[in-house]
Design a protein around this motif. Structure first.
Motif, PDB file in Angstrom:
ATOM      1  N   LEU A   1     -10.577 -32.549-105.458  1.00  0.00           N
ATOM      2  CA  LEU A   1      -9.922 -33.545-106.275  1.00  0.00           C
ATOM      3  C   LEU A   1     -10.921 -34.519-106.882  1.00  0.00           C
ATOM      4  N   LEU A   2     -11.978 -34.838-106.106  1.00  0.00           N
ATOM      5  CA  LEU A   2     -13.009 -35.749-106.601  1.00  0.00           C
ATOM      6  C   LEU A   2     -14.095 -35.018-107.383  1.00  0.00           C
ATOM      7  N   SER A   3     -13.920 -33.697-107.569  1.00  0.00           N
ATOM      8  CA  SER A   3     -14.878 -32.870-108.313  1.00  0.00           C
ATOM      9  C   SER A   3     -16.256 -32.819-107.651  1.00  0.00           C
ATOM     10  N   ILE A   4     -16.302 -32.996-106.324  1.00  0.00           N
ATOM     11  CA  ILE A   4     -17.558 -32.826-105.584  1.00  0.00           C
ATOM     12  C   ILE A   4     -17.904 -31.336-105.549  1.00  0.00           C
ATOM     13  N   ILE A   5     -16.851 -30.499-105.439  1.00  0.00           N
ATOM     14  CA  ILE A   5     -17.026 -29.057-105.549  1.00  0.00           C
ATOM     15  C   ILE A   5     -16.161 -28.570-106.693  1.00  0.00           C
TER      16      ILE A   5
ATOM     17  N   LYS B   1     -12.306 -39.883-120.660  1.00  0.00           N
ATOM     18  CA  LYS B   1     -13.666 -40.295-120.282  1.00  0.00           C
ATOM     19  C   LYS B   1     -13.638 -41.347-119.175  1.00  0.00           C
ATOM     20  N   ASN B   2     -12.668 -42.261-119.256  1.00  0.00           N
ATOM     21  CA  ASN B   2     -12.553 -43.297-118.227  1.00  0.00           C
ATOM     22  C   ASN B   2     -12.158 -42.705-116.878  1.00  0.00           C
ATOM     23  N   ILE B   3     -11.201 -41.779-116.895  1.00  0.00           N
ATOM     24  CA  ILE B   3     -10.785 -41.119-115.651  1.00  0.00           C
ATOM     25  C   ILE B   3     -11.945 -40.321-115.067  1.00  0.00           C
ATOM     26  N   ARG B   4     -12.665 -39.622-115.945  1.00  0.00           N
ATOM     27  CA  ARG B   4     -13.794 -38.814-115.479  1.00  0.00           C
ATOM     28  C   ARG B   4     -14.879 -39.679-114.851  1.00  0.00           C
ATOM     29  N   LEU B   5     -15.173 -40.835-115.459  1.00  0.00           N
ATOM     30  CA  LEU B   5     -16.183 -41.722-114.903  1.00  0.00           C
ATOM     31  C   LEU B   5     -15.741 -42.260-113.536  1.00  0.00           C
ATOM     32  N   LYS B   6     -14.483 -42.631-113.425  1.00  0.00           N
ATOM     33  CA  LYS B   6     -13.982 -43.130-112.145  1.00  0.00           C
ATOM     34  C   LYS B   6     -14.072 -42.060-111.054  1.00  0.00           C
ATOM     35  N   LYS B   7     -13.767 -40.836-111.414  1.00  0.00           N
ATOM     36  CA  LYS B   7     -13.886 -39.742-110.443  1.00  0.00           C
ATOM     37  C   LYS B   7     -15.337 -39.561-110.015  1.00  0.00           C
ATOM     38  N   LYS B   8     -16.255 -39.681-110.967  1.00  0.00           N
ATOM     39  CA  LYS B   8     -17.684 -39.550-110.648  1.00  0.00           C
ATOM     40  C   LYS B   8     -18.137 -40.669-109.717  1.00  0.00           C
ATOM     41  N   ILE B   9     -17.617 -41.870-109.940  1.00  0.00           N
ATOM     42  CA  ILE B   9     -17.969 -42.988-109.066  1.00  0.00           C
ATOM     43  C   ILE B   9     -17.425 -42.762-107.660  1.00  0.00           C
ATOM     44  N   LEU B  10     -16.178 -42.321-107.567  1.00  0.00           N
ATOM     45  CA  LEU B  10     -15.582 -42.039-106.261  1.00  0.00           C
ATOM     46  C   LEU B  10     -16.333 -40.915-105.551  1.00  0.00           C
ATOM     47  N   ALA B  11     -16.730 -39.888-106.304  1.00  0.00           N
ATOM     48  CA  ALA B  11     -17.494 -38.784-105.719  1.00  0.00           C
ATOM     49  C   ALA B  11     -18.853 -39.260-105.223  1.00  0.00           C
ATOM     50  N   TYR B  12     -19.476 -40.173-105.962  1.00  0.00           N
ATOM     51  CA  TYR B  12     -20.772 -40.728-105.545  1.00  0.00           C
ATOM     52  C   TYR B  12     -20.615 -41.444-104.211  1.00  0.00           C
ATOM     53  N   PHE B  13     -19.584 -42.266-104.090  1.00  0.00           N
ATOM     54  CA  PHE B  13     -19.365 -42.985-102.833  1.00  0.00           C
ATOM     55  C   PHE B  13     -18.994 -42.028-101.703  1.00  0.00           C
ATOM     56  N   ALA B  14     -18.316 -40.938-102.060  1.00  0.00           N
ATOM     57  CA  ALA B  14     -17.927 -39.957-101.044  1.00  0.00           C
ATOM     58  C   ALA B  14     -19.141 -39.252-100.445  1.00  0.00           C
ATOM     59  N   THR B  15     -20.192 -39.099-101.239  1.00  0.00           N
ATOM     60  CA  THR B  15     -21.386 -38.396-100.753  1.00  0.00           C
ATOM     61  C   THR B  15     -22.507 -39.337-100.318  1.00  0.00           C
ATOM     62  N   HIS B  16     -22.554 -40.558-100.889  1.00  0.00           N
ATOM     63  CA  HIS B  16     -23.626 -41.505-100.555  1.00  0.00           C
ATOM     64  C   HIS B  16     -23.150 -42.680 -99.703  1.00  0.00           C
ATOM     65  N   GLU B  17     -21.851 -42.794 -99.526  1.00  0.00           N
ATOM     66  CA  GLU B  17     -21.182 -43.852 -98.767  1.00  0.00           C
ATOM     67  C   GLU B  17     -21.166 -45.181 -99.517  1.00  0.00           C
ATOM     68  N   LEU B  18     -22.349 -45.745 -99.827  1.00  0.00           N
ATOM     69  CA  LEU B  18     -22.418 -47.025-100.530  1.00  0.00           C
ATOM     70  C   LEU B  18     -23.341 -46.915-101.745  1.00  0.00           C
ATOM     71  N   GLY B  19     -23.178 -47.838-102.689  1.00  0.00           N
ATOM     72  CA  GLY B  19     -24.063 -47.868-103.846  1.00  0.00           C
ATOM     73  C   GLY B  19     -23.890 -49.156-104.627  1.00  0.00           C
ATOM     74  N   THR B  20     -24.918 -49.526-105.349  1.00  0.00           N
ATOM     75  CA  THR B  20     -24.854 -50.717-106.202  1.00  0.00           C
ATOM     76  C   THR B  20     -24.533 -50.294-107.628  1.00  0.00           C
ATOM     77  N   ILE B  21     -24.180 -51.262-108.447  1.00  0.00           N
ATOM     78  CA  ILE B  21     -23.890 -50.978-109.859  1.00  0.00           C
ATOM     79  C   ILE B  21     -25.133 -50.433-110.556  1.00  0.00           C
ATOM     80  N   ALA B  22     -26.308 -50.965-110.212  1.00  0.00           N
ATOM     81  CA  ALA B  22     -27.555 -50.478-110.821  1.00  0.00           C
ATOM     82  C   ALA B  22     -27.814 -49.026-110.425  1.00  0.00           C
ATOM     83  N   GLU B  23     -27.555 -48.681-109.173  1.00  0.00           N
ATOM     84  CA  GLU B  23     -27.765 -47.298-108.713  1.00  0.00           C
ATOM     85  C   GLU B  23     -26.800 -46.344-109.409  1.00  0.00           C
ATOM     86  N   LEU B  24     -25.559 -46.761-109.585  1.00  0.00           N
ATOM     87  CA  LEU B  24     -24.586 -45.922-110.284  1.00  0.00           C
ATOM     88  C   LEU B  24     -24.969 -45.756-111.755  1.00  0.00           C
ATOM     89  N   SER B  25     -25.440 -46.820-112.364  1.00  0.00           N
ATOM     90  CA  SER B  25     -25.862 -46.762-113.764  1.00  0.00           C
ATOM     91  C   SER B  25     -26.994 -45.766-113.952  1.00  0.00           C
TER      92      SER B  25
END
Length: 409
Positions: free
Chosen positions: A404-408, A20-44
């Motif tokens: 690798l980041l599960s974007i696709i 679950k921890n690895i999956r969440l980290k991948k989701k965070i990395l994928a979010y930054f890969a598609t949105h460039e930047l984000g805050t903790i509130a936006e990720l939450s």
């Protein structure tokens, strides 16, 4: 960078809380890969996960040097939260295009920035072990000249023509003389996790990720080179089919002829509408006495290549122009069928022959209007993509990163 996280990223046996921890980290990395930047509130909000848990994962990713704190937002009123994003050079992805006459190698970082490339590497694609070893040698030489730690290269994507099953790592057209997947051979030789991909799919993904695609979710990419390939995007995902062999557009039996295609069948679209067919036509007509500026450049007309014909057309060589026009008309007939079937928002024409521009596009569009249903084709935009040798190698990098980041998928 934490070796544990990178090891876990490739580990299919992790379960429970660690998974679950690895999956969440991948989701965070994928979010930054598609949105460039984000805050903790936006990720939450995006993941419906508590702020403390997001904060914990962000801190771990910063510690692992995968994520960077980019400072406070400037637009909000009141207390401004911190913006986070990818650490660009925390990891790298290598892409290799294996063509008949050359190799092209490119490397991108986490933020899709091109950090190294080498093109027009002399190479002859033969279905033997010597050719396979030469690919490995060039890749190792390329990596050896980089000032980058090997463990920071998360993967290698290698493009080959023909039938490739990227899920299993098997190639069914080249180097299929081992029982184990071909991807395993590369991994053992180079020491980096390797993925195989069909060259048209890699090139199409690069184009689907480019500025040519804006809001479109359903698009087709036509690779018009020596052969003809098709990349299919449905709802923003590359379509592979059951075994990864989708897109064999060039082998649709459109023509009633006796020309044997390289697939062994007769009448395939490639036999009359490909770069190979164009080269054969030009050479045969020169042998029959046709005039062309190509005869002044080449003592042996068998040395004429596709890019030579395109260059000749651009300086008004009639024989080359007429040949490309004929290819465009015949290819347009095939595209008309695709439009009737898929009703796509966008068709991108790419590959080497796309560099002939209006000599190909005008007869192609005329044929589409003639042979497809007008109520269907009126909704399809057709654009030409300029082809360069690094395009497919970069496409392999992008596919590798996003998968690798599960974007696709």
């Amino acid at each position: 960078m934490s070796a544990n996280f990178l090891t876990d990223l490739h580990n299919a046996h992790i379960s429970g809380v660690a998974y679950k921890n690895i999956r969440l980290k991948k989701k965070i990395l994928a979010y930054f890969a598609t949105h460039e930047l984000g805050t903790i509130a936006e990720l939450s909000k995006a993941f419906n996960i508590s702020i403390p848990k997001i904060n914990e994962s962000i801190n771990e990713l910063i510690e692992e040097k995968l994520v960077k704190d980019y400072g406070k937002q400037t637009s909000n009123v009141g207390r401004k939260p911190n913006n986070y994003g990818l650490e660009a050079n925390s990891a790298f992805f290598l892409g290799v295009q294996v063509s008949h006459d050359y190799l092209s190698i490119a490397m991108i970082n986490m933020k899709k920035e091109l950090v190294a490339n080498k093109h027009e590497i002399p190479f002859s694609l033969e279905n033997n072990e010597e050719s396979l070893k030469n690919i490995c040698k060039e890749i190792k030489d390329f990596i050896g000249k980089l000032n980058i730690k090997k463990e920071k290269i998360l993967g290698i994507g290698i493009n080959l023509s023909g039938r490739i099953n990227y899920r299993t790592g098997y190639s069914y057209s080249y180097f299929n003389f081992y029982e184990d997947p071909l991807s395993n051979y590369f991994e053992q030789e180079i020491g980096i996790r390797t993925f195989l991909e069909n060259d048209t799919k890699a090139l199409s993904y690069g184009e689907f990720s480019s500025s040519l695609v804006t809001t479109e979710k359903d698009a087709l990419f036509i690779n018009v080179d020596n052969g003809i390939g098709l990349g299919i995007m449905i709802n923003n995902q590359i379509y592979y089919g059951k075994s990864g062999f989708s897109g064999e557009f060039g082998h649709i039996p459109i023509f009633d002829n006796d020309i044997i295609c390289k697939c062994g069948k007769k009448g395939c679209l490639e036999t009359e509408a490909s770069g190979y067919a164009l080269r054969q036509r030009v050479i045969e007509e020169i042998k029959g006495g046709a005039t062309s500026i190509l005869t002044k450049k080449f003592t042996n007309i068998e040395d004429i290549r596709l890019h030579d014909i395109i260059a000749a057309a651009k300086i008004d060589d009639t024989l080359s122009i007429e040949g490309i026009n004929s290819i465009g008309e015949k290819l347009g007939r095939g595209l008309a069928a695709l439009i009737n079937i898929f009703n796509p928002e966008l068709i991108i024409i790419g590959g080497l022959l796309a560099n002939s521009e209006e000599y190909l596009s005008l007869p192609l569009k005329n044929a589409i209007n003639k042979y497809s249903l007008s109520i269907v084709n009126k909704d399809t935009k057709i654009v030409m993509a300029h082809y360069s040798q690094k395009s497919a190698a970069i496409g392999a990098c992008l596919l590798l990163r996003d998968r690798l980041l599960s974007i696709i998928e």
